[in-house]
Design a protein around this motif. Structure first.
Motif, PDB file in Angstrom:
ATOM      1  N   VAL A   1      -4.290 -28.816 -57.003  1.00  0.00           N
ATOM      2  CA  VAL A   1      -4.529 -28.270 -55.670  1.00  0.00           C
ATOM      3  C   VAL A   1      -6.002 -28.474 -55.354  1.00  0.00           C
ATOM      4  CG1 VAL A   1      -2.657 -26.578 -55.702  1.00  0.00           C
ATOM      5  CG2 VAL A   1      -4.918 -25.922 -56.560  1.00  0.00           C
ATOM      6  N   TYR A   2      -6.341 -28.290 -54.085  1.00  0.00           N
ATOM      7  CA  TYR A   2      -7.706 -28.528 -53.611  1.00  0.00           C
ATOM      8  C   TYR A   2      -8.136 -27.349 -52.761  1.00  0.00           C
ATOM      9  CZ  TYR A   2      -6.593 -33.207 -55.164  1.00  0.00           C
ATOM     10  OH  TYR A   2      -6.228 -34.283 -55.941  1.00  0.00           O
ATOM     11  N   ARG A   3      -9.386 -26.938 -52.881  1.00  0.00           N
ATOM     12  CA  ARG A   3      -9.892 -25.799 -52.110  1.00  0.00           C
ATOM     13  C   ARG A   3      -9.865 -26.123 -50.615  1.00  0.00           C
ATOM     14  NH1 ARG A   3     -13.366 -26.496 -56.210  1.00  0.00           N
ATOM     15  NH2 ARG A   3     -13.360 -24.906 -57.798  1.00  0.00           N
ATOM     16  N   ARG A   4      -9.301 -25.205 -49.861  1.00  0.00           N
ATOM     17  CA  ARG A   4      -9.166 -25.385 -48.405  1.00  0.00           C
ATOM     18  C   ARG A   4     -10.521 -25.657 -47.763  1.00  0.00           C
ATOM     19  NH1 ARG A   4     -10.033 -21.786 -44.324  1.00  0.00           N
ATOM     20  NH2 ARG A   4     -10.115 -20.099 -45.819  1.00  0.00           N
ATOM     21  N   ILE A   5     -11.531 -24.864 -48.113  1.00  0.00           N
ATOM     22  CA  ILE A   5     -12.843 -24.998 -47.475  1.00  0.00           C
ATOM     23  C   ILE A   5     -13.442 -26.379 -47.747  1.00  0.00           C
ATOM     24  CG2 ILE A   5     -14.155 -23.927 -49.366  1.00  0.00           C
ATOM     25  CD1 ILE A   5     -14.809 -23.409 -45.625  1.00  0.00           C
ATOM     26  N   ASP A   6     -13.291 -26.900 -48.968  1.00  0.00           N
ATOM     27  CA  ASP A   6     -13.819 -28.227 -49.303  1.00  0.00           C
ATOM     28  C   ASP A   6     -13.114 -29.317 -48.500  1.00  0.00           C
ATOM     29  OD1 ASP A   6     -15.448 -26.969 -51.153  1.00  0.00           O
ATOM     30  OD2 ASP A   6     -14.191 -27.509 -52.878  1.00  0.00           O
ATOM     31  N   VAL A   7     -11.804 -29.214 -48.425  1.00  0.00           N
ATOM     32  CA  VAL A   7     -11.009 -30.226 -47.708  1.00  0.00           C
ATOM     33  C   VAL A   7     -11.345 -30.209 -46.225  1.00  0.00           C
ATOM     34  CG1 VAL A   7      -8.676 -30.919 -47.049  1.00  0.00           C
ATOM     35  CG2 VAL A   7      -9.137 -30.154 -49.388  1.00  0.00           C
ATOM     36  N   ARG A   8     -11.396 -29.023 -45.630  1.00  0.00           N
ATOM     37  CA  ARG A   8     -11.667 -28.917 -44.193  1.00  0.00           C
ATOM     38  C   ARG A   8     -13.076 -29.393 -43.852  1.00  0.00           C
ATOM     39  NH1 ARG A   8      -8.084 -26.697 -41.020  1.00  0.00           N
ATOM     40  NH2 ARG A   8      -9.604 -25.837 -39.588  1.00  0.00           N
ATOM     41  N   ARG A   9     -14.048 -29.137 -44.717  1.00  0.00           N
ATOM     42  CA  ARG A   9     -15.415 -29.634 -44.479  1.00  0.00           C
ATOM     43  C   ARG A   9     -15.452 -31.148 -44.540  1.00  0.00           C
ATOM     44  NH1 ARG A   9     -18.654 -25.204 -48.033  1.00  0.00           N
ATOM     45  NH2 ARG A   9     -18.780 -23.631 -46.422  1.00  0.00           N
ATOM     46  N   LEU A  10     -14.812 -31.732 -45.546  1.00  0.00           N
ATOM     47  CA  LEU A  10     -14.799 -33.184 -45.679  1.00  0.00           C
ATOM     48  C   LEU A  10     -14.058 -33.833 -44.515  1.00  0.00           C
ATOM     49  CD1 LEU A  10     -15.653 -35.587 -47.426  1.00  0.00           C
ATOM     50  CD2 LEU A  10     -13.477 -35.353 -48.637  1.00  0.00           C
ATOM     51  N   ALA A  11     -13.009 -33.183 -44.048  1.00  0.00           N
ATOM     52  CA  ALA A  11     -12.235 -33.705 -42.920  1.00  0.00           C
ATOM     53  C   ALA A  11     -12.949 -33.498 -41.583  1.00  0.00           C
ATOM     54  CB  ALA A  11     -10.846 -33.055 -42.892  1.00  0.00           C
ATOM     55  N   GLY A  12     -14.064 -32.757 -41.596  1.00  0.00           N
ATOM     56  CA  GLY A  12     -14.808 -32.517 -40.366  1.00  0.00           C
ATOM     57  C   GLY A  12     -14.231 -31.413 -39.510  1.00  0.00           C
ATOM     58  N   LEU A  13     -13.416 -30.568 -40.104  1.00  0.00           N
ATOM     59  CA  LEU A  13     -12.789 -29.483 -39.362  1.00  0.00           C
ATOM     60  C   LEU A  13     -13.596 -28.192 -39.410  1.00  0.00           C
ATOM     61  CD1 LEU A  13      -9.131 -30.140 -40.525  1.00  0.00           C
ATOM     62  CD2 LEU A  13     -10.195 -30.830 -38.366  1.00  0.00           C
ATOM     63  N   GLU A  14     -14.522 -28.096 -40.376  1.00  0.00           N
ATOM     64  CA  GLU A  14     -15.405 -26.933 -40.500  1.00  0.00           C
ATOM     65  C   GLU A  14     -16.775 -27.387 -40.882  1.00  0.00           C
ATOM     66  OE1 GLU A  14     -14.068 -23.789 -43.019  1.00  0.00           O
ATOM     67  OE2 GLU A  14     -12.095 -23.708 -42.088  1.00  0.00           O
ATOM     68  N   LYS A  15     -17.770 -26.544 -40.603  1.00  0.00           N
ATOM     69  CA  LYS A  15     -19.142 -26.864 -40.973  1.00  0.00           C
ATOM     70  C   LYS A  15     -19.526 -26.157 -42.233  1.00  0.00           C
ATOM     71  CE  LYS A  15     -20.688 -27.927 -36.391  1.00  0.00           C
ATOM     72  NZ  LYS A  15     -21.646 -27.743 -35.382  1.00  0.00           N
TER      73      LYS A  15
ATOM     74  N   SER B   1      -3.103 -35.785 -46.375  1.00  0.00           N
ATOM     75  CA  SER B   1      -2.814 -35.881 -44.946  1.00  0.00           C
ATOM     76  C   SER B   1      -4.040 -35.528 -44.105  1.00  0.00           C
ATOM     77  CB  SER B   1      -1.652 -34.950 -44.596  1.00  0.00           C
ATOM     78  OG  SER B   1      -1.395 -34.971 -43.216  1.00  0.00           O
ATOM     79  N   LEU B   2      -4.723 -34.454 -44.447  1.00  0.00           N
ATOM     80  CA  LEU B   2      -5.913 -34.046 -43.700  1.00  0.00           C
ATOM     81  C   LEU B   2      -7.053 -35.054 -43.832  1.00  0.00           C
ATOM     82  CD1 LEU B   2      -5.924 -30.228 -44.415  1.00  0.00           C
ATOM     83  CD2 LEU B   2      -5.751 -31.306 -42.173  1.00  0.00           C
ATOM     84  N   LEU B   3      -7.132 -35.725 -44.978  1.00  0.00           N
ATOM     85  CA  LEU B   3      -8.195 -36.709 -45.195  1.00  0.00           C
ATOM     86  C   LEU B   3      -7.825 -38.094 -44.684  1.00  0.00           C
ATOM     87  CD1 LEU B   3      -9.424 -35.666 -48.754  1.00  0.00           C
ATOM     88  CD2 LEU B   3     -10.356 -35.013 -46.524  1.00  0.00           C
ATOM     89  N   GLY B   4      -6.581 -38.264 -44.265  1.00  0.00           N
ATOM     90  CA  GLY B   4      -6.149 -39.547 -43.717  1.00  0.00           C
ATOM     91  C   GLY B   4      -5.944 -40.627 -44.769  1.00  0.00           C
ATOM     92  N   ILE B   5      -5.566 -40.203 -45.984  1.00  0.00           N
ATOM     93  CA  ILE B   5      -5.274 -41.166 -47.039  1.00  0.00           C
ATOM     94  C   ILE B   5      -3.893 -40.868 -47.607  1.00  0.00           C
ATOM     95  CG2 ILE B   5      -7.687 -41.574 -47.656  1.00  0.00           C
ATOM     96  CD1 ILE B   5      -7.372 -39.704 -50.005  1.00  0.00           C
ATOM     97  N   HIS B   6      -3.348 -41.811 -48.358  1.00  0.00           N
ATOM     98  CA  HIS B   6      -2.022 -41.620 -48.946  1.00  0.00           C
ATOM     99  C   HIS B   6      -2.126 -40.710 -50.156  1.00  0.00           C
ATOM    100  CE1 HIS B   6       1.895 -42.566 -50.695  1.00  0.00           C
ATOM    101  NE2 HIS B   6       2.221 -42.948 -49.470  1.00  0.00           N
TER     102      HIS B   6
END
Length: 70
Positions: free
Chosen positions: A56-70, A25-30
């Protein structure tokens, strides 16, 4: 009396990992696309296998890829 609402991702109480569904959902894919990529070793974020069918996926990795964190 007003209620104080905490941010959705309060750093102190934020989960360390996201489920496959949350990550997709955060990455915008199914979710099935993410699962297919993970099983093929081509996931945009490294999965952490919990069982044969659950990752499961690491929160920090997902948020960085999604552009939510640097």
């Amino acid at each position: 009396m007003s209620k104080h609402t905490a941010p959705v991702e309060d750093q102190e109480h934020a989960p360390l990992f996201y489920s496959e569904e949350e990550t997709a959902s955060l990455l915008g894919i199914h979710r099935t696309t993410l699962r297919t990529l993970a099983l093929a070793g081509q996931s945009p974020v490294e999965p952490i296998p919990l069982t044969r069918h659950k990752r499961v996926y690491r929160r920090i990795d997902v948020r960085r890829l999604a552009g939510l964190e640097k």
